[in-house]
Scaffold this motif. Structure first.
Motif, PDB file in Angstrom:
ATOM      1  N   TYR A 175     -16.060  74.345  98.666  1.00 47.77           N
ATOM      2  CA  TYR A 175     -15.200  75.189  99.492  1.00 47.77           C
ATOM      3  C   TYR A 175     -15.882  76.480  99.916  1.00 47.77           C
ATOM      4  O   TYR A 175     -15.478  77.097 100.903  1.00 47.77           O
ATOM      5  N   GLU A 176     -16.905  76.889  99.205  1.00 47.77           N
ATOM      6  CA  GLU A 176     -17.645  78.071  99.646  1.00 47.77           C
ATOM      7  C   GLU A 176     -18.265  77.820 101.014  1.00 47.77           C
ATOM      8  O   GLU A 176     -18.205  78.666 101.910  1.00 47.77           O
ATOM      9  N   HIS A 177     -18.862  76.636 101.183  1.00 50.20           N
ATOM     10  CA  HIS A 177     -19.461  76.304 102.471  1.00 50.20           C
ATOM     11  C   HIS A 177     -18.389  76.006 103.521  1.00 50.20           C
ATOM     12  O   HIS A 177     -18.494  76.441 104.676  1.00 50.20           O
ATOM     13  N   CYS A 178     -17.339  75.261 103.128  1.00 49.83           N
ATOM     14  CA  CYS A 178     -16.275  74.937 104.090  1.00 49.83           C
ATOM     15  C   CYS A 178     -15.668  76.197 104.690  1.00 49.83           C
ATOM     16  O   CYS A 178     -15.456  76.292 105.903  1.00 49.83           O
ATOM     17  N   THR A 179     -15.384  77.171 103.834  1.00 52.67           N
ATOM     18  CA  THR A 179     -14.739  78.394 104.312  1.00 52.67           C
ATOM     19  C   THR A 179     -15.719  79.268 105.092  1.00 52.67           C
ATOM     20  O   THR A 179     -15.314  79.964 106.029  1.00 52.67           O
TER      21      THR A 179
END
Length: 648
Positions: free
Chosen positions: A303-307
């Motif tokens: 989710y770090e990359h997704c966000t």
């Protein structure tokens, strides 16, 4: 934070998007009331379509499920989405309804009036066949926007799509996309209002929430979904009916992702850090956010990359005019993520703006045979020489278009043929050529001017407003790196103005560089000219250059590869040379990695044009003669290239 979502393997599509598909008419006057706006730009729009567009632009295998009218706007939408690489096989055509539209304005940073023109529109009449089960089964994920639950018919079709998707393990995504006007909660002209409390809408949304694996919305959208303006209470009400991953968009503050129990405060949830930029227009930013998030989510990224992708995509779109056309490519997104702290105005960053232009999908042009009849003075002089009426020249140029069309059909050259034509004698010819998929260039320079002068006046950008977007701006500059300083600087200033104008208008640019007579011409003259122009930051999509030796071509290839790997290529000019002379030039260029073909004029048209103007041959005779030379050049070009392949 780990993304634990699993997806079915071996699927053809990453995501299919179901929902609004409409045309956005964006006001071009910033700061004006919608009542006072005088012109609009036309873009692809609709929340689902914007998201599909953004996903495709970021490299996902995306598809669109919707419906358009049997009208020009519907064809514009489908063609635009298809060019982006998005599958449109399940965008059907409604014979009875028109394509939806939206009119939007930008009054200030907080005021964005919009009017939805969606009375009985095509995308709200989507049918059961549009959500075909075998099509849904080919995707890893299905996104539906909230609008497609707002009316009984589309609500039923959307539920049917969810049922069919569930049978095949397709992950489901809800973009809440709350527009009170589309739920009948405001007067029809009030599309700007983003939140009105409605127990009916809340109850409706809570009945559908259990069917989704991922829910995306703003604080206001979670307020309607949860029935409370208190963010935690709203999220708890949503969590009570769904186990979905919840993504809450927070504008410049970023977003939060909640995969389990609702925390006591949003600050205790996983935070996707926002990107601060100067806001021009918030419309469409949420769709860009969704596309960015999905680009990581369906690939299993954390989710770090997704966000990070989501927040950066949203930031880029809020800084630009329009929704879909403002969406970034992956190359552009990566550059922005690496440099965001130093780019508060993405719309004014030269590198970012160029990446936005050159890394989006473009029609492939790996080989081009171009008939150049953009000449003005030579045609006038031919008419004078034989005593013909100058008014016959436009008809002659129309015959040139017909000759090119016949050659295209006879030689199977679709996508590999083109013209150079002026708008003084050739406006009818340009109109006839446009829309065929040809490469079409047209000049902006005053013939024979040095320093270069623009034919329609100094404000060249004003003239480009009237040009179709597919036309390429061509400018011949008598440029020499060792020219007298005043003339060289004036030429460079004019080139800069032209580069800025085409960057703003979106047209591709071809610079034709011919060193003037009377100056020394060592073998590296063209190379040094190009190097000087690159040093000044000029990066046209196309160059048009005279024939060169194989060694000179190697040097030019290396320079372009170093300075502008996104350059579309180089075309060889003719300068009225004999066919065999030009054929030798093609052979010298056979190993070039940047030469894409030729743009030749007088060699092709001069003799038959004189004969036609003199009444010695008829229309068919002119076309036959022009085609014979044009096709001889095509044969010479191909023979040279075949020789290069055999040598390799």
């Amino acid at each position: 934070m780990r993304n634990a979502t699993t997806f079915a393997a071996g699927r053809e599509f990453d995501v299919l998007c179901l929902g609004r598909f409409a045309v956005d008419f964006y006001a071009q006057q910033i700061g004006a009331r919608l009542e006072d706006v005088t012109s609009f730009a036309k873009y692809l729009g609709g929340s689902s379509a914007n998201t599909a567009f953004g996903c495709a632009r970021l490299g996902l295998r995306a598809g669109m499920i919707s419906r358009v009218g049997d009208d020009h706007l519907g064809r514009f939408l489908t063609e635009t989405l298809a060019r982006e690489g998005c599958d449109t096989s399940h965008v059907s055509v409604d014979p009875a309804r028109l394509t939806g539209a939206v009119v939007l304005g930008i009054e200030d940073r907080d005021t964005f009036p919009l009017i939805f023109l969606r009375e009985n529109c095509a995308d709200m009449a989507i049918g059961e066949d549009d959500v075909a089960e075998d099509y849904l089964a080919r995707s890893r994920a299905l996104l539906i926007t909230g609008t497609h639950f707002s009316q009984p018919h589309v609500d039923r079709i959307s539920h049917l799509a969810l049922e069919r998707a569930a049978r095949h393990g397709v992950r489901t995504v809800l973009d809440i996309d709350y527009r009170p006007v589309l739920w009948g909660l405001t007067k029809r002209g009030d599309g700007e209002t983003r939140y009105i409390r409605s127990d009916t809408v809340t109850a409706h949304l809570q009945r559908i929430l259990p069917r989704f694996d991922l829910v995306i919305g703003t604080g206001e959208e979670y307020a309607i979904a949860g029935g409370s303006t208190d963010p935690i209470e709203a999220l708890e009400a949503v969590r009570a009916v769904t186990k979905a991953t919840l993504v809450v968009k927070r504008g410049p503050y970023g977003c939060v992702v909640i995969d389990g129990p609702i925390p006591r405060s949003l600050d205790d949830a996983f935070q996707g850090r926002g990107v601060e930029v100067e806001v021009l227009n918030v419309l469409g930013a949420g769709d860009a956010f969704s596309a960015g998030f999905l680009s990581g989510w369906v690939r299993g990224e954390d989710y770090e990359h997704c966000t990070a992708y989501a927040n950066a995509c949203g930031a880029l779109v809020v800084s630009r005019h329009g929704c879909a056309p403002a969406m970034p490519t992956r190359a552009e997104l990566d550059y922005f993520l690496a440099n965001a702290a130093s780019i508060p105005r993405p719309d004014r960053d030269a590198t970012l703006s160029r990446l936005h232009r050159v890394t989006a999908p473009r029609a492939p042009r790996d080989e081009l045979a171009i008939f150049a009849f953009d000449h003005r003075n030579p045609f006038f002089e031919l008419a004078q020489e034989v005593g013909a009426d100058e008014e016959r020249v436009p008809r002659l140029k129309r015959l040139c278009v017909e000759a090119v069309a016949e050659t295209e059909a006879a030689r199977g050259l679709a996508g590999r043929i083109g013209i150079l034509c002026d708008d003084r004698y050739g406006q009818d010819a340009l109109n006839a050529a446009t829309g065929r998929g040809w490469w079409i260039g047209r000049p902006v320079e005053l013939p024979g001017s040095n320093p270069v002068v623009f034919d329609r006046g100094r404000s060249v950008g004003t003239a480009l407003i009237e040009w179709p977007s597919e036309h390429v701006v061509k400018c011949l500059v008598a440029y020499h790196p060792d020219d007298v300083i005043d003339r060289r600087l004036e030429n460079e200033a004019q080139i800069r103005a032209l580069c800025e104008a085409t960057a703003a208008s979106g047209h591709e640019l071809l610079l034709e560089i011919i060193p003037p007579q009377g100056l020394p011409r060592p073998p590296d003259t063209i190379l040094r000219a190009l190097k000087r122009l690159y040093n000044l930051g000029f990066m046209p999509e196309w160059w048009k250059l005279e024939a060169m030796s194989a060694a000179e071509w190697r040097s030019v290839d290396a320079l372009i590869a170093e300075r502008d790997p996104h350059c579309r290529g180089v075309l060889i000019l003719g300068q009225a040379g004999e066919v065999e002379t030009l054929a030798q030039g093609f052979r010298d260029a056979r190993d070039s990695t940047t030469c894409r073909g030729f743009a030749v004029g007088r060699t092709i048209f001069h003799a038959p044009a004189r004969a036609w103007l003199a009444g010695e041959i008829d229309d068919a005779g002119f076309k036959a003669a022009a085609r014979a030379t044009f096709e001889a050049l095509i044969d010479a070009w191909r023979k040279a290239r075949e020789g290069a392949r055999e040598a390799a």
